[in-house]
Structure formats: C-alpha cells, structure tokens
Design a protein around this motif. Structure first.
Motif, PDB file in Angstrom:
ATOM      1  N   UNK A 227       0.851  -1.230  -0.097  1.00  0.00           N
ATOM      2  CA  UNK A 227      -0.180   0.025   0.119  1.00  0.00           C
ATOM      3  C   UNK A 227       0.505   1.267   0.047  1.00  0.00           C
ATOM      4  N   UNK A 228       2.055   1.152   0.079  1.00  0.00           N
ATOM      5  CA  UNK A 228       2.770   2.653   0.019  1.00  0.00           C
ATOM      6  C   UNK A 228       4.030   2.685  -0.791  1.00  0.00           C
ATOM      7  N   UNK A 229       3.900   2.119  -1.804  1.00  0.00           N
ATOM      8  CA  UNK A 229       4.981   1.999  -2.859  1.00  0.00           C
ATOM      9  C   UNK A 229       5.640   3.520  -3.310  1.00  0.00           C
ATOM     10  N   UNK A 230       4.859   4.386  -3.975  1.00  0.00           N
ATOM     11  CA  UNK A 230       5.318   5.346  -4.483  1.00  0.00           C
ATOM     12  C   UNK A 230       5.387   6.477  -3.611  1.00  0.00           C
ATOM     13  N   UNK A 231       5.032   6.318  -2.181  1.00  0.00           N
ATOM     14  CA  UNK A 231       5.088   7.381  -1.504  1.00  0.00           C
ATOM     15  C   UNK A 231       6.473   8.057  -0.907  1.00  0.00           C
ATOM     16  N   UNK A 232       7.646   7.449  -1.441  1.00  0.00           N
ATOM     17  CA  UNK A 232       8.862   8.235  -0.988  1.00  0.00           C
ATOM     18  C   UNK A 232       9.937   7.980  -1.947  1.00  0.00           C
ATOM     19  N   UNK A 233       9.728   8.058  -3.031  1.00  0.00           N
ATOM     20  CA  UNK A 233      10.652   7.775  -4.394  1.00  0.00           C
ATOM     21  C   UNK A 233      10.663   9.044  -5.463  1.00  0.00           C
ATOM     22  N   UNK A 234       9.458   9.875  -5.468  1.00  0.00           N
ATOM     23  CA  UNK A 234       9.277  10.806  -6.178  1.00  0.00           C
ATOM     24  C   UNK A 234      10.153  12.037  -6.045  1.00  0.00           C
ATOM     25  N   UNK A 235      10.770  12.643  -7.321  1.00  0.00           N
ATOM     26  CA  UNK A 235      11.320  14.067  -7.027  1.00  0.00           C
ATOM     27  C   UNK A 235      10.127  15.112  -6.817  1.00  0.00           C
ATOM     28  N   UNK A 236      10.270  16.025  -5.980  1.00  0.00           N
ATOM     29  CA  UNK A 236       9.240  17.052  -5.644  1.00  0.00           C
ATOM     30  C   UNK A 236       8.791  17.774  -6.730  1.00  0.00           C
ATOM     31  N   UNK A 237       9.684  18.024  -7.757  1.00  0.00           N
ATOM     32  CA  UNK A 237       9.199  18.798  -8.903  1.00  0.00           C
ATOM     33  C   UNK A 237       8.395  17.915  -9.875  1.00  0.00           C
ATOM     34  N   UNK A 238       8.158  16.432  -9.838  1.00  0.00           N
ATOM     35  CA  UNK A 238       7.382  15.882 -10.768  1.00  0.00           C
ATOM     36  C   UNK A 238       6.081  16.365 -10.928  1.00  0.00           C
ATOM     37  N   UNK A 239       5.524  16.639 -12.084  1.00  0.00           N
ATOM     38  CA  UNK A 239       4.212  17.235 -12.270  1.00  0.00           C
ATOM     39  C   UNK A 239       3.237  16.241 -12.548  1.00  0.00           C
ATOM     40  N   UNK A 240       3.588  15.158 -13.502  1.00  0.00           N
ATOM     41  CA  UNK A 240       2.619  14.240 -13.933  1.00  0.00           C
ATOM     42  C   UNK A 240       3.297  12.700 -13.754  1.00  0.00           C
ATOM     43  N   UNK A 241       2.486  11.921 -13.339  1.00  0.00           N
ATOM     44  CA  UNK A 241       3.076  10.495 -13.171  1.00  0.00           C
ATOM     45  C   UNK A 241       2.109   9.429 -13.869  1.00  0.00           C
TER      46      UNK A 241
END
Length: 378
Positions: A227-241
């Motif tokens: 349940x928490x896969x992508x909660x900690x690996x994103x760049x803060x400036x990613x606008x769309x995923x």
C-alpha cells in the motif's frame, strides 16, 4: 512523436528472468540489483533510496515540468507465522491474496543464512482418503493452511534444527509458461510484466537516439503490494506520473488481455482528466489498441503518491491480467502495446507547461469543457 519498434524477444526474456527472482514485499534486494544493472547497461543513470526503490532518469531537453513512469518490483508472498507440533508451519500472507490460490502452491522458504528450503502450502485437510467430503467443505482461510516442508521434520524441534525462523519469507513459485499463441501464464505477472514492458520501452527510446522534450524519471517501487510503494521515491518537482499495473479482465469489466487498458477510476477515485485524455489521444493518433475501464476493488502506486501529499497529475496504464493475484494470465500483445504507448508518452510534450509551478495564477488554468492543445497551457 514516433511509434517505435519494440524488441519482443527482449521483453519476453527479461520477463521470464524477473518472474524467477523471488521478490515478495520486504525481500526485494536481488530484483532491485537486477533491474538496476540492466538500466545501467542501457545507459540510463539511476539512484536508489535507502531501502532499494529505483529512480532512473531519461534526460530531456528541459528538466521541468518533469514526469515519472512508475512500476513495482515487489509481489505478493507469505511468511512463516508459527511452528506446529506436527512439524509443519503456519503461514501468513504478504499483500492481499486469497488462501484459495495458496492451496497447493510450491514455494521456497528463504532462510536467514541464505539457504532455501522447499515446501508446499496445503489445506489442513488435504487427503480425500482420510477426510472424505471434509476436504471440500472446510473453509477457505489462511488459518486452515499449513506449510509442509520437504525435509525430515515431524516436530517443532526438527523445524528449528533446519534453521527455520519465525518471520522467514516464503517465495511462491511463479511456474511461467508461454504458449505458441502468445498467452503468458504465471504467478507474479503483477507487476513483473509491467517492469518488462517499461524496460522494453526504455530500450526502444535509448536505441532510437530520440531525446524527449522533458526529463522522464523511471521509478521502480518495492512496497506497492502493502500500500505505500510510490510514497517516498518521487522528485518533488514531478508534475505528472503514469503508473503501470495490471488490468482486471472479468465479467462486468471492460479490460482485455490484448491492447492497453487505460483506467479512468479505481476505488480511490478518478485519475487526472487531462493526463488520461492525453494518453487516449496518443493511442488513437498512433493506432495503439486500447480500451477504457473502471476498477472497483483496486489501488496502485498512484494512490500512495497522492496520499503522501504529492500534488501531481496521475494516470494508470494496464496490461490485462486474468485471475489477478492468483494463477495469472496475460498476452504478449498487451505487453507490446503497453511498451509502445510508454515510448510514445516519454516522447510527448508536457501535458501543461504551467505545471512546472507548484502554485500559479488563474490565468491559463485548463478547462475540461474546452479543447486544449498538448503542452500549450502556460
């Protein structure tokens, strides 16, 4: 944008290798290393989080508003819960899957010293010669299962002598098989088929020499099944995923085992209107077969990213998987179509240039009832 050829043999070979690497949630180091080395071989730079999620980057002409494509490396599995006096083991699931599909599963017990022992997960009443009709009437429950170890183990003491510990991971055998008609039967297609498709799309982009208009981060998460896969690996400036996961062909669903299934909504809520619409338009323009669907009992890395507080547009692209989290089946056509769409998306311009700003004025804000040209909302 150009529809790029996908190396089907590359996709298939990496899928088979990935399926045979044990990676239940919490036991993902080996598969992280494998995927990381393949990305390095393709010339795509990467970095790891402390626990092993991968963030790789295909550089574009500009770095913002950058985008991400996310897929997960972890699978469902199980764990040793308790010793039994009869020399068998109680088990507990990792991730959400039915005890019905655990019955009869061959598996490996992953010991702390690196050894693996083999065994079979069985219902408590497994022999019709002993229990007659009770074999069919006992409830489907994890409490009604036990693991039979393929060693001389007839007591708790015997199990301890083998080196088995409470909390040892169990890796469920995938048993992959590809038919001449292109169907792929295996456990753990969720989401290793998605990983293979993303690697194939990455290979197509790299070998084409095309430089995308904006940076694209390839994210490989390690805890989606809990349940928490992508909660900690994103760049803060990613606008769309864009998230890659499995669709659910079944009665009452519009998903298929061919083409790409584009999800409009899951149990968490609707995906971003504009990004989802953009993906459907790419399919139509470049003749990538697709269908739309709405999922009822489903969540993905998109949900964990949003719930972690990221203000990003999300969409969900799927390969069709019959009997998800069980004895799964998909088709090579679906994986190839998905890889084609991913390669096209990576080549596309940002959905909205104004998304490079976390906060912006009302002027230029898109309207869902009006036509918007791709990348034109500044």
């Amino acid at each position: 944008m150009k529809r790029l050829p996908i190396d089907n043999e590359y996709l298939r070979d990496h899928l088979l290798t990935l399926l045979n690497i044990p990676s239940p949630t919490g036991f993902t180091d080996e598969i992280t290393t494998y995927v990381g080395k393949e990305l390095e071989r393709l010339g795509v730079p990467l970095e790891l989080t402390r626990r092993g999620a991968i963030r790789a980057t295909i550089s574009g002409d500009v770095s913002s508003p950058d985008r991400a494509v996310v897929v997960h490396l972890d699978t469902i599995g199980a764990m040793v819960r308790a010793f039994k006096d009869n020399g068998r083991l109680e088990v507990t699931p990792i991730g959400t899957w039915s005890a019905r599909f655990a019955e009869g599963a061959r598996c490996s017990i992953l010991l702390d010293d690196g050894r693996q022992l083999r065994g079979t997960i069985l219902p408590l009443k497994a022999s019709g010669h002993t229990f007659n009709e009770e074999v069919d009437t006992q409830a489907t429950s994890w409490d009604n299962l036990e693991l039979r170890v393929d060693e001389f183990a007839y007591s708790e003491a015997d199990l301890r002598k083998l080196g088995i510990q409470i909390g040892n991971f169990l890796s469920i055998d995938p048993n992959p098989e590809i038919s001449e008609s292109g169907f792929i039967n295996s456990r753990h297609l969720d989401d290793k088929a998605g990983v293979a498709a993303l690697l194939a799309a990455t290979k197509a982009i790299v070998e084409s020499g095309i430089r995308p208009p904006v940076d694209c981060h390839l994210l490989f998460t390690i805890s989606e099944e809990v349940g928490y896969g992508a909660s900690a690996v994103l760049h803060q400036d990613v606008a769309e995923m864009v998230t890659i996961d499995n669709a659910t062909p079944a009665p009452g669903q519009n998903s298929k085992e061919t083409g790409v299934t584009i999800a409009i909504k899951d149990q968490v809520g609707p995906f971003d209107y504009h990004l989802t619409r953009k993906l459907t338009e790419i399919c139509e323009e470049h003749e990538v077969r697709y269908q739309r669907d709405v999922f009822r009992y489903y969540r993905s890395d998109s949900a964990s990213a949003i719930e972690a507080g990221n203000d990003i547009r999300t969409a969900l692209l799927c390969f069709g998987v019959d009997a998800s989290h069980g004895y799964e089946r998909t088709h090579l056509h679906s994986l190839r179509s998905l890889a084609e769409l991913l390669a096209l998306y990576i080549q596309s311009r940002p959905t909205f240039l104004r998304d490079r700003e976390e906060l912006a004025p009302l002027e230029g804000f898109p309207e869902q009832t009006l036509e918007q040209d791709e990348g034109e909302a500044n």
